[in-house]
Scaffold this motif. Structure first.
Motif, PDB file in Angstrom:
ATOM      1  N   LYS A 154       0.813  -1.213   0.000  1.00 27.31           N
ATOM      2  CA  LYS A 154       0.000   0.000   0.000  1.00 27.31           C
ATOM      3  C   LYS A 154       0.851   1.269   0.000  1.00 27.31           C
ATOM      4  CE  LYS A 154      -3.397  -2.494   2.836  1.00 27.31           C
ATOM      5  NZ  LYS A 154      -4.105  -2.511   4.135  1.00 27.31           N
ATOM      6  N   TRP A 155       2.182   1.106  -0.010  1.00 28.69           N
ATOM      7  CA  TRP A 155       3.064   2.267   0.111  1.00 28.69           C
ATOM      8  C   TRP A 155       3.070   3.093  -1.174  1.00 28.69           C
ATOM      9  CZ3 TRP A 155       5.424   2.043   4.991  1.00 28.69           C
ATOM     10  CH2 TRP A 155       6.182   3.166   5.342  1.00 28.69           C
ATOM     11  N   ALA A 156       3.367   4.386  -1.024  1.00 24.47           N
ATOM     12  CA  ALA A 156       3.497   5.260  -2.190  1.00 24.47           C
ATOM     13  C   ALA A 156       4.664   4.789  -3.062  1.00 24.47           C
ATOM     14  CB  ALA A 156       3.725   6.709  -1.736  1.00 24.47           C
ATOM     15  N   GLU A 157       4.535   4.985  -4.355  1.00 24.69           N
ATOM     16  CA  GLU A 157       5.546   4.481  -5.300  1.00 24.69           C
ATOM     17  C   GLU A 157       6.893   5.144  -5.036  1.00 24.69           C
ATOM     18  OE1 GLU A 157       6.097   5.161  -9.925  1.00 24.69           O
ATOM     19  OE2 GLU A 157       4.461   3.749  -9.521  1.00 24.69           O
ATOM     20  N   ILE A 158       7.919   4.323  -4.828  1.00 25.75           N
ATOM     21  CA  ILE A 158       9.240   4.834  -4.466  1.00 25.75           C
ATOM     22  C   ILE A 158      10.037   5.140  -5.730  1.00 25.75           C
ATOM     23  CG2 ILE A 158       9.264   3.583  -2.288  1.00 25.75           C
ATOM     24  CD1 ILE A 158      11.009   1.469  -3.596  1.00 25.75           C
ATOM     25  N   ASP A 159      11.131   5.890  -5.552  1.00 24.29           N
ATOM     26  CA  ASP A 159      12.031   6.199  -6.658  1.00 24.29           C
ATOM     27  C   ASP A 159      12.949   5.015  -6.945  1.00 24.29           C
ATOM     28  OD1 ASP A 159      10.977   8.733  -6.905  1.00 24.29           O
ATOM     29  OD2 ASP A 159      12.384   9.593  -5.447  1.00 24.29           O
ATOM     30  N   VAL A 160      13.647   5.120  -8.076  1.00 18.94           N
ATOM     31  CA  VAL A 160      14.538   4.022  -8.471  1.00 18.94           C
ATOM     32  C   VAL A 160      15.691   3.869  -7.486  1.00 18.94           C
ATOM     33  CG1 VAL A 160      16.106   3.218 -10.279  1.00 18.94           C
ATOM     34  CG2 VAL A 160      13.930   4.240 -10.899  1.00 18.94           C
ATOM     35  N   ASP A 161      16.242   4.984  -7.000  1.00 14.27           N
ATOM     36  CA  ASP A 161      17.369   4.869  -6.072  1.00 14.27           C
ATOM     37  C   ASP A 161      16.959   4.150  -4.790  1.00 14.27           C
ATOM     38  OD1 ASP A 161      15.706   6.914  -5.396  1.00 14.27           O
ATOM     39  OD2 ASP A 161      17.271   8.258  -4.687  1.00 14.27           O
ATOM     40  N   SER A 162      15.722   4.364  -4.325  1.00 13.79           N
ATOM     41  CA  SER A 162      15.234   3.634  -3.148  1.00 13.79           C
ATOM     42  C   SER A 162      15.049   2.156  -3.466  1.00 13.79           C
ATOM     43  CB  SER A 162      13.923   4.235  -2.656  1.00 13.79           C
ATOM     44  OG  SER A 162      14.086   5.584  -2.269  1.00 13.79           O
ATOM     45  N   ALA A 163      14.575   1.856  -4.676  1.00 15.40           N
ATOM     46  CA  ALA A 163      14.422   0.451  -5.069  1.00 15.40           C
ATOM     47  C   ALA A 163      15.771  -0.249  -5.104  1.00 15.40           C
ATOM     48  CB  ALA A 163      13.734   0.369  -6.435  1.00 15.40           C
ATOM     49  N   LEU A 164      16.807   0.437  -5.581  1.00 12.87           N
ATOM     50  CA  LEU A 164      18.145  -0.155  -5.600  1.00 12.87           C
ATOM     51  C   LEU A 164      18.665  -0.382  -4.179  1.00 12.87           C
ATOM     52  CD1 LEU A 164      19.757   1.930  -8.488  1.00 12.87           C
ATOM     53  CD2 LEU A 164      19.018  -0.444  -8.577  1.00 12.87           C
ATOM     54  N   GLU A 165      18.343   0.544  -3.265  1.00 13.42           N
ATOM     55  CA  GLU A 165      18.783   0.372  -1.881  1.00 13.42           C
ATOM     56  C   GLU A 165      18.162  -0.873  -1.255  1.00 13.42           C
ATOM     57  OE1 GLU A 165      18.689   2.759   2.410  1.00 13.42           O
ATOM     58  OE2 GLU A 165      18.002   3.737   0.575  1.00 13.42           O
ATOM     59  N   SER A 214      10.621  -3.891  -4.529  1.00 20.64           N
ATOM     60  CA  SER A 214      11.597  -3.103  -5.278  1.00 20.64           C
ATOM     61  C   SER A 214      11.682  -3.568  -6.725  1.00 20.64           C
ATOM     62  CB  SER A 214      12.973  -3.199  -4.607  1.00 20.64           C
ATOM     63  OG  SER A 214      13.433  -4.540  -4.580  1.00 20.64           O
ATOM     64  N   VAL A 215      11.577  -4.874  -6.969  1.00 21.15           N
ATOM     65  CA  VAL A 215      11.575  -5.386  -8.347  1.00 21.15           C
ATOM     66  C   VAL A 215      10.336  -4.885  -9.092  1.00 21.15           C
ATOM     67  CG1 VAL A 215      11.370  -7.488  -9.730  1.00 21.15           C
ATOM     68  CG2 VAL A 215      12.985  -7.409  -7.821  1.00 21.15           C
ATOM     69  N   GLU A 216       9.206  -4.833  -8.402  1.00 23.19           N
ATOM     70  CA  GLU A 216       7.984  -4.317  -9.020  1.00 23.19           C
ATOM     71  C   GLU A 216       8.168  -2.855  -9.442  1.00 23.19           C
ATOM     72  OE1 GLU A 216       3.291  -3.542  -7.817  1.00 23.19           O
ATOM     73  OE2 GLU A 216       4.628  -4.692  -6.502  1.00 23.19           O
ATOM     74  N   ARG A 217       8.906  -2.093  -8.635  1.00 25.57           N
ATOM     75  CA  ARG A 217       9.172  -0.694  -9.009  1.00 25.57           C
ATOM     76  C   ARG A 217      10.099  -0.630 -10.216  1.00 25.57           C
ATOM     77  NH1 ARG A 217      10.027   3.002 -11.239  1.00 25.57           N
ATOM     78  NH2 ARG A 217      10.460   5.161 -10.592  1.00 25.57           N
ATOM     79  N   LEU A 218      11.101  -1.506 -10.290  1.00 24.24           N
ATOM     80  CA  LEU A 218      12.030  -1.496 -11.422  1.00 24.24           C
ATOM     81  C   LEU A 218      11.338  -1.869 -12.732  1.00 24.24           C
ATOM     82  CD1 LEU A 218      15.234  -3.133  -9.885  1.00 24.24           C
ATOM     83  CD2 LEU A 218      14.900  -0.738 -10.481  1.00 24.24           C
ATOM     84  N   GLN A 219      10.249  -2.622 -12.649  1.00 24.82           N
ATOM     85  CA  GLN A 219       9.537  -3.003 -13.860  1.00 24.82           C
ATOM     86  C   GLN A 219       8.965  -1.801 -14.596  1.00 24.82           C
ATOM     87  OE1 GLN A 219       6.658  -5.824 -12.488  1.00 24.82           O
ATOM     88  NE2 GLN A 219       8.078  -7.561 -12.543  1.00 24.82           N
ATOM     89  N   SER A 233      23.150  12.107  -4.868  1.00 29.87           N
ATOM     90  CA  SER A 233      24.114  11.253  -4.158  1.00 29.87           C
ATOM     91  C   SER A 233      23.515   9.944  -3.661  1.00 29.87           C
ATOM     92  CB  SER A 233      24.727  12.022  -2.988  1.00 29.87           C
ATOM     93  OG  SER A 233      23.726  12.443  -2.073  1.00 29.87           O
ATOM     94  N   PRO A 234      22.238   9.876  -3.210  1.00 30.10           N
ATOM     95  CA  PRO A 234      21.716   8.568  -2.787  1.00 30.10           C
ATOM     96  C   PRO A 234      21.771   7.513  -3.882  1.00 30.10           C
ATOM     97  CG  PRO A 234      20.292  10.328  -1.991  1.00 30.10           C
ATOM     98  CD  PRO A 234      21.278  10.962  -2.914  1.00 30.10           C
ATOM     99  N   LEU A 235      21.501   7.912  -5.125  1.00 34.07           N
ATOM    100  CA  LEU A 235      21.555   6.950  -6.225  1.00 34.07           C
ATOM    101  C   LEU A 235      22.972   6.427  -6.415  1.00 34.07           C
ATOM    102  CD1 LEU A 235      20.365   5.468  -8.645  1.00 34.07           C
ATOM    103  CD2 LEU A 235      20.655   7.557  -9.988  1.00 34.07           C
ATOM    104  N   VAL A 236      23.962   7.313  -6.407  1.00 31.56           N
ATOM    105  CA  VAL A 236      25.358   6.891  -6.587  1.00 31.56           C
ATOM    106  C   VAL A 236      25.803   6.012  -5.426  1.00 31.56           C
ATOM    107  CG1 VAL A 236      27.730   7.702  -6.895  1.00 31.56           C
ATOM    108  CG2 VAL A 236      25.836   8.981  -7.912  1.00 31.56           C
ATOM    109  N   LEU A 237      25.439   6.371  -4.199  1.00 29.67           N
ATOM    110  CA  LEU A 237      25.831   5.585  -3.031  1.00 29.67           C
ATOM    111  C   LEU A 237      25.189   4.208  -3.061  1.00 29.67           C
ATOM    112  CD1 LEU A 237      25.628   8.324  -0.242  1.00 29.67           C
ATOM    113  CD2 LEU A 237      27.667   7.464  -1.398  1.00 29.67           C
ATOM    114  N   ASN A 238      23.939   4.132  -3.495  1.00 32.30           N
ATOM    115  CA  ASN A 238      23.278   2.827  -3.571  1.00 32.30           C
ATOM    116  C   ASN A 238      23.915   1.930  -4.623  1.00 32.30           C
ATOM    117  OD1 ASN A 238      21.373   3.300  -1.528  1.00 32.30           O
ATOM    118  ND2 ASN A 238      19.965   4.313  -2.948  1.00 32.30           N
ATOM    119  N   LEU A 239      24.361   2.523  -5.725  1.00 35.80           N
ATOM    120  CA  LEU A 239      25.039   1.725  -6.758  1.00 35.80           C
ATOM    121  C   LEU A 239      26.344   1.152  -6.217  1.00 35.80           C
ATOM    122  CD1 LEU A 239      24.469   3.902  -9.956  1.00 35.80           C
ATOM    123  CD2 LEU A 239      23.323   1.780  -9.323  1.00 35.80           C
TER     124      LEU A 239
END
Length: 862
Positions: A362-373, A388-393, A782-788
């Motif tokens: 039921k959560w609000a749709e997260i960003d890609v960087d959060s899905a990677l985390e 998180s995989v559902e968000r990446l789709q 920076s969160p996206l780069v750190l998660n990668l």
């Protein structure tokens, strides 16, 4: 036991414990045993001690012993190992009897001792060696040693005669011969033996150091408050000592059983059992419905906003976790909060897992960087990873390709049933297989990323990961066989072509021929129809860039670079969709003939390109992030693909190293830019668009290499194209590692500054402004780069793994990147810090010295 001069055992003795686990008082007790046909005590035990010695592992300064050590042998004794020992390797000075002067050492003994000290330095290679002269010295010292031993025996015989005469006539002045004196007399009478023990040799001293722990938090608070003084200073805590303990210095009255006070390092690291019980009660089902109606007040909202602003690597305190859990239902409307609430959840508690399993969908749709985390090693719950995989789709193929390298590494963090056929529908492996089967470009890279991991048998890998990657590759091939058999055939043909190129590269590399002969040999191999490179029919997508189809190579234009690995320069013919030759768009570089478009690559073996591949992927991602903010820094993210752990291909971009520019144009980058782009009305005599490209690209690469901590920067791996594009190559050192001492944090050499017109020019001011804008823009992402980077912590990328091992799991590679973003300060303060780094880099003296030394070494090698 009889032998003429010496007895050599030549046997390494292995200690039962590691040296790092030994205390500083460790001693090695050595006893030499002999076999006696008639034991003195009449027992049946025929093993009798010939002699013994005890040598400490560390000297008086706490330095580990190394090299050859001379130990005195105590005849007919067993080594005791006590402190102090009765059989020390270095004999204690003899006690004088009353009225007896201590005999002065003979000059021969002093000289022999001096020579023995020089011998130790000679063995440690601290003295120059000369074989024929050393042999003469060894013979001379051996003769001197035998003379000293003979004189010692004669002196012992004289002393024995004097003692016998003294016993016969009675001791003068009423002196009594003590038991200790008798033992020393017997020792003097014995023939002297020495045991030489060889310790391992080290280039540097190994110093003993105890692990020092920080004081407990309560003690730190107490010390700081008392140091501040004032009326609010805390009183000294009352301490009641047990029976037999002195309050002054914590020494027990009974010396045989002392009580030692030890600080427990886990005291404030592990959670209090009372707090654990409290959390279970608060988070139980009885409060679940009550939490649904919880609304934060203004103060709590501020606290929650501050928590949600934390970076992905920041830990949460116990109080912060409790606040997040209480307001989890309220936070479900905020996409930023999911990763924080997941961190605050105890996934070992079935009750909390049940509540979060119901709430996450039921959560609000997260960003890609959060899905990677959420795909990182810290999250192994299938519900979390499935979300998180559902968000990446919902991400496009082009965006997915930017993160594909990390998503392949994230497969290590999922648990699959080895007996189950295939993969679950919500798993990351199933998602990657489905998407790659629908897009050939995505499938091309997925195939080669998996193949490299399957072939990796380095010391840092394990068989379980290789088996996992092989399983994913197998099911990917099965999926291709169902959906598009032609795509699978293309991947197979790519593998055959790479195998041929690898074979040719190894033969050229290991050949002992001169470079001109290697070039002719390469052309012959490429022109041989058996290798199927002169003509590729039907055209084949290049593994390096599957959007480019090639129909063959140009053998006559092939080349071999001047390098120990002998990389190959290959020019491929580019084919059009109808099979004819056509002019491709960028990044394909056209050759000399206008009707023969080509795509040039560098193929090399013997080098792991996965680290360079990672850096180029991050540069490509940062270029996309900057372009998204309408900031084009004219970056050149050329392509790199590792085809095996020790081979790969690199896109060749026509350019000139700054070292060659400096040599040809006497250090003037402006002269190089003016050569084909002169414009009297332009800035500094260069066309406006060329100078603008140079300024932007210099700023972009300065900021990016600073964030990634790229090291080993010299004028040979800084390149410049005729159109003004400046870029870096060769990323063998990242994350702050650098083989050169005192290297600047940003490589901003005087040649680059000269191309900008100097530090006082308007172009340099514009360069700095681009640096600040790019840094603040990338800092927001920076969160996206750190998660990668967090997904790469268990990869085989050399510097990532090395930094992880050095940091001991604290900070590691992610911490190094986070440190360069300066996320702990405001944006204005971060820009000021970057400005200071730029100023220090321009004025760095060691950078100039390093460049000159590197130039001298390269000229000497040439």
């Amino acid at each position: 036991m009889f032998f003429k001069n010496s007895r050599n055992w030549n046997k390494w003795l292995e200690l039962p414990v590691l040296v790092k686990d030994c205390p500083i008082t460790t001693q090695i007790a050595i006893t030499v045993w002999d076999l006696s046909p008639l034991p003195a005590d009449g027992s049946l035990e025929h093993a009798v001690p010939f002699g013994s010695t005890t040598i400490p592992l560390f000297d008086d300064d706490g330095v580990l012993l190394k090299g050859r050590q001379k130990c005195k042998i105590y005849r007919k004794r067993v080594a005791d190992g006590r402190i102090p020992s009765n059989t020390p390797h270095a004999p204690r000075p003899k006690r004088r009897r009353r009225g007896e002067a201590l005999p002065a050492p003979l000059p021969e003994e002093e000289e022999l001792h001096r020579l023995e000290q020089l011998f130790k330095k000679h063995e440690m290679n601290e003295l120059p060696q000369n074989d024929w002269l050393d042999q003469l010295v060894f013979q001379k010292v051996g003769k001197l040693s035998r003379e000293v031993d003979e004189q010692a025996r004669k002196r012992a015989a004289v002393r024995r005669a004097e003692r016998k005469k003294s016993r016969a006539s009675g001791r003068p002045n009423g002196e009594v011969l003590s038991e200790t004196d008798g033992e020393e007399s017997d020792a003097d009478d014995e023939e002297r033996f020495a045991l030489y023990v060889d310790f391992p040799r080290f280039d540097f001293p190994i110093v003993f150091e105890d692990q020092s722990y920080e004081p407990p938090k309560i003690m730190r608070d107490f010390q700081s408050s008392n140091a501040a003084g004032g009326p609010n200073a805390k009183p000294t805590p009352e301490v009641r000592y047990g029976p037999g303990i002195a309050a002054g210095n914590l020494v027990v009255d009974d010396e045989e059983y002392p009580v030692i006070q030890i600080f427990d390092p886990e005291q404030f690291q592990k959670e209090n059992p009372c707090e654990q019980k409290h959390r279970r009660l608060v988070r139980s089902d009885r409060n679940a419905y009550f939490d649904a109606d919880q609304k934060p007040n203004a103060k709590v909202r501020d606290e929650l906003n501050e928590i949600l602003s934390y970076g992905p690597t920041q830990d949460l305190s116990t109080a912060e976790k409790e606040t997040l859990w209480v307001f989890r239902r309220h936070l479900s409307k905020d996409k930023r909060a999911l990763t924080k609430v997941v961190k605050a959840t105890d996934w070992n508690s079935p009750n909390e897992v049940k509540q979060m399993t119901e709430l996450i969908p039921k959560w609000a749709e997260i960003d890609v960087d959060s899905a990677l985390e959420l795909l990182g090693p810290a999250y192994d719950n299938p519900v979390v990873r499935g979300y998180s995989v559902e968000r990446l789709q919902k991400a496009g193929d082009e965006e997915l390709q930017l993160y594909l390298l990390q998503l392949v590494q994230a497969l290590k963090f999922e648990s699959y049933d080895p007996d189950e056929e295939g993969f679950p529908e919500t798993s990351l492996a199933r998602f990657l297989i489905d998407r790659a089967a629908q897009n050939f470009k995505l499938g091309n890279y997925l195939h080669w990323f998996l193949m490299v991991e399957c072939d990796d048998r380095g010391p840092d890998t394990n068989a379980a990961n290789r088996k996992l990657f092989a399983r994913v590759e197998y099911h990917f091939m099965l999926e291709l066989e169902k959906r598009d058999p032609e795509q699978r055939k293309m991947l197979k043909r790519q593998g055959e072509m790479i195998a041929v190129l690898s074979k040719i590269s190894k033969e050229i590399r290991f050949g002992r021929d001169s470079r001109p002969y290697k070039i002719e040999k390469l052309k012959k191999y490429l022109a041989d129809p058996k290798n199927e490179l002169i003509k590729i029919d039907p055209p084949l997508p290049l593994p390096l860039d599957p959007s480019i189809e090639v129909s063959g190579v140009f053998p006559e234009e092939a080349n071999v670079f001047k390098s120990s690995l002998s990389p190959l320069l290959l020019h491929f013919k580019v084919a059009a969709e109808d099979g004819s030759q056509s002019r491709p768009s960028s990044p394909v570089r056209s050759g000399k003939s206008k009707d023969q478009p080509r795509f040039s690559i560098i193929f090399k073996t013997g080098d792991d390109l996965r680290q360079d591949q990672l850096v180029i992927q991050i540069i490509t991602l940062m270029d996309k992030l900057l372009l998204r903010e309408n900031l084009d820094l004219k970056l050149t993210p050329y392509r790199i693909l590792a085809t095996s752990p020790q081979a790969g291909a690199i896109q060749f971009v026509p350019s000139t190293p700054i070292s060659a520019v400096s040599s040809k144009y006497k250090g003037s980058v402006l002269a190089f830019l003016r050569e084909g782009n002169a414009d009297a009305s332009g800035p500094l005599g260069v066309k406006k668009e060329v100078m603008d490209t140079y300024i932007r690209s210099c700023a972009g690469y300065c900021v990016i290499t600073y964030i990634l901590g790229v090291g080993d920067r010299h004028l040979d791996n800084l390149l410049l194209s005729p159109q003004g594009n400046f870029f870096h190559i060769d990323f063998g050192f990242i994350l702050g590692r650098d083989p050169k001492p005192f290297a600047p944090l940003i490589k901003l050499c005087k040649e680059m500054v000269e191309g900008l017109g100097g530090t006082t020019s308007p172009q340099y001011a514009q360069f700095k402004q681009y640096c600040f804008t790019a840094f603040t823009t990338l800092r927001k992402s920076s969160p996206l780069v750190l998660n990668l980077f967090s997904l790469m912590v268990q990869s085989s990328v050399q510097d990532v793994r090395m930094v992880e091992e050095q940091m001991g799991g604290v900070g590691g590679a992610v911490g190094k990147v986070r440190e360069r973003f300066h996320l702990d300060v405001t944006e204005e303060e971060a820009v000021r810090l970057l400005d200071q780094v730029l100023a220090d880099s321009v004025n760095a003296v060691f950078g100039v010295v390093i460049d000159r030394l590197h130039e001298l070494v390269q000229n000497w090698r040439a």
